[in-house]
Design an enzyme around this catalytic site. Structure first.
Site, PDB file in Angstrom:
ATOM      1  N   CYS A 235     -14.938   5.624   0.306  1.00 31.87           N
ATOM      2  CA  CYS A 235     -12.761   5.749  -0.246  1.00 31.87           C
ATOM      3  C   CYS A 235     -13.282   7.140   1.248  1.00 31.87           C
ATOM      4  O   CYS A 235     -13.840   7.920   1.818  1.00 31.87           O
ATOM      5  CB  CYS A 235     -13.051   6.794  -1.844  1.00 31.87           C
ATOM      6  SG  CYS A 235     -11.439   7.022  -1.837  1.00 31.87           S
TER       7      CYS A 235
ATOM      8  N   ASP B 199     -11.537   9.723   0.718  1.00 31.81           N
ATOM      9  CA  ASP B 199     -11.705  10.830   0.721  1.00 31.81           C
ATOM     10  C   ASP B 199     -12.390  12.234   1.474  1.00 31.81           C
ATOM     11  O   ASP B 199     -13.403  11.564   1.583  1.00 31.81           O
ATOM     12  CB  ASP B 199     -12.311  10.323  -1.659  1.00 31.81           C
ATOM     13  CG  ASP B 199     -12.096  12.210  -2.489  1.00 31.81           C
ATOM     14  OD1 ASP B 199     -11.900  13.290  -1.831  1.00 31.81           O
ATOM     15  OD2 ASP B 199     -11.039  12.010  -2.887  1.00 31.81           O
TER      16      ASP B 199
ATOM     17  N   ARG C  98     -13.547  14.447   0.021  1.00 32.36           N
ATOM     18  CA  ARG C  98     -15.030  15.020   0.242  1.00 32.36           C
ATOM     19  C   ARG C  98     -15.924  14.588   0.033  1.00 32.36           C
ATOM     20  O   ARG C  98     -17.329  14.660  -0.642  1.00 32.36           O
ATOM     21  CB  ARG C  98     -13.856  15.257  -1.454  1.00 32.36           C
ATOM     22  CG  ARG C  98     -13.605  16.605  -1.686  1.00 32.36           C
ATOM     23  CD  ARG C  98     -12.676  16.803  -3.464  1.00 32.36           C
ATOM     24  NE  ARG C  98     -12.010  15.541  -3.495  1.00 32.36           N
ATOM     25  CZ  ARG C  98     -11.032  14.897  -4.021  1.00 32.36           C
ATOM     26  NH1 ARG C  98     -11.746  15.716  -5.618  1.00 32.36           N
ATOM     27  NH2 ARG C  98     -10.477  14.290  -4.479  1.00 32.36           N
TER      28      ARG C  98
ATOM     29  N   HIS D  41     -16.668   7.548  -5.688  1.00 36.01           N
ATOM     30  CA  HIS D  41     -16.735   8.928  -6.782  1.00 36.01           C
ATOM     31  C   HIS D  41     -15.143   9.565  -7.885  1.00 36.01           C
ATOM     32  O   HIS D  41     -14.110   8.677  -7.883  1.00 36.01           O
ATOM     33  CB  HIS D  41     -16.097   9.633  -5.214  1.00 36.01           C
ATOM     34  CG  HIS D  41     -14.732   9.385  -4.890  1.00 36.01           C
ATOM     35  ND1 HIS D  41     -14.324  10.466  -6.059  1.00 36.01           N
ATOM     36  CD2 HIS D  41     -14.305   8.928  -4.112  1.00 36.01           C
ATOM     37  CE1 HIS D  41     -12.820  10.515  -4.896  1.00 36.01           C
ATOM     38  NE2 HIS D  41     -13.174   9.642  -4.324  1.00 36.01           N
TER      39      HIS D  41
ATOM     40  N   CYS E 244     -11.886   9.814  -8.332  1.00 40.06           N
ATOM     41  CA  CYS E 244     -11.004   9.465  -7.242  1.00 40.06           C
ATOM     42  C   CYS E 244      -9.155   9.717  -7.614  1.00 40.06           C
ATOM     43  O   CYS E 244      -9.388   8.818  -8.543  1.00 40.06           O
ATOM     44  CB  CYS E 244     -11.715   7.962  -7.016  1.00 40.06           C
ATOM     45  SG  CYS E 244     -10.012   6.692  -5.636  1.00 40.06           S
TER      46      CYS E 244
END
Ligand code: CO
Length: 215
Positions: free
Chosen positions: A42, A44, A46, A98, A101
């Site tokens: 992803c 993302d 993080r 994750h 999400c």
């Protein structure tokens, strides 16, 4: 200081640090790369692929998009996949989702997000296919966790349904496909799906290859 300048300074310090530990840290990878792993993660912030897997430059061939989707008409993903499988000859492909999400979370709502609707539609399709299981979970947080896991497993199936992966399975007995979920609360990865080259696919999706032919 402008925040972006911090990144440039940090980059200098990082490069110096790496050279101190290993003088050939950069020079050893200049000519070629031979990563054993392709990572589909992803976007993302993080979930930094190399950091959470303790890997270094040269070890992961990475593709990231919103909600780590494998869409069979996505030329970007397919180009990365073809290069990874046919040229780099990766042994493993990891789809890593994750928990928490945002992409999956939004796909479970009725919110209109404009262009993003079209991308997240793929997750809504996964939801529809697994509606009974997902809606049997009453707690919204647990329901989202499970949807994240199911989404990853579905993307692993999507990989197996490509002719790129199927042909490599038949001719070279690789790559192994892995579905993992990263827990942003603990930093730990969880294995949720695995498809080895001897996996029998639903025959709807199985291509028969003419290995001596032109295609
Ligand atoms: Co995400």
């Amino acid at each position: 200081m402008d925040s972006h300048k911090k990144l440039l300074l940090a980059n200098k310090a990082w490069a110096e640090e790496k050279l101190k530990i290993r003088p050939d840290f950069f020079s050893r990878n200049v000519e070629t790369q031979q990563p054993e792993f392709m990572w589909i993660g992803c976007s993302d912030s993080r979930v930094p692929a190399e950091e959470v897997t303790g890997t270094e430059p040269g070890e992961l061939f990475v593709h990231r998009n919103v909600a780590n989707l494998v869409v069979h008409t996505d030329l970007n993903l397919l180009s990365v996949l073809q290069y990874a499988v046919q040229v780099l000859k990766v042994k493993h492909i990891i789809v890593c989702g994750h928990y928490n999400c945002g992409g999956v979370k939004n796909a479970l709502t009725n919110t209109d997000l404009g262009l993003l609707n079209k991308w997240l539609r793929h997750i809504k399709d996964v939801y529809r296919l697994n509606r009974q299981e997902v809606e049997s979970i009453a707690d919204p947080a647990l329901r989202l966790d499970r949807m994240v896991e199911i989404n990853v497993a579905e993307q692993v199936h999507n990989l197996a349904q490509t002719s790129i992966v199927q042909k490599a399975w038949v001719t070279e007995n690789r790559p192994v496909l892995h579905g993992w979920v990263y827990d942003i609360r603990t930093g730990l990865l969880k294995e949720v799906a695995l498809m080895t080259p001897d996996t029998k696919l639903d025959d709807i999706y199985q291509f028969s290859f003419d290995l001596n032919g032109n295609h």
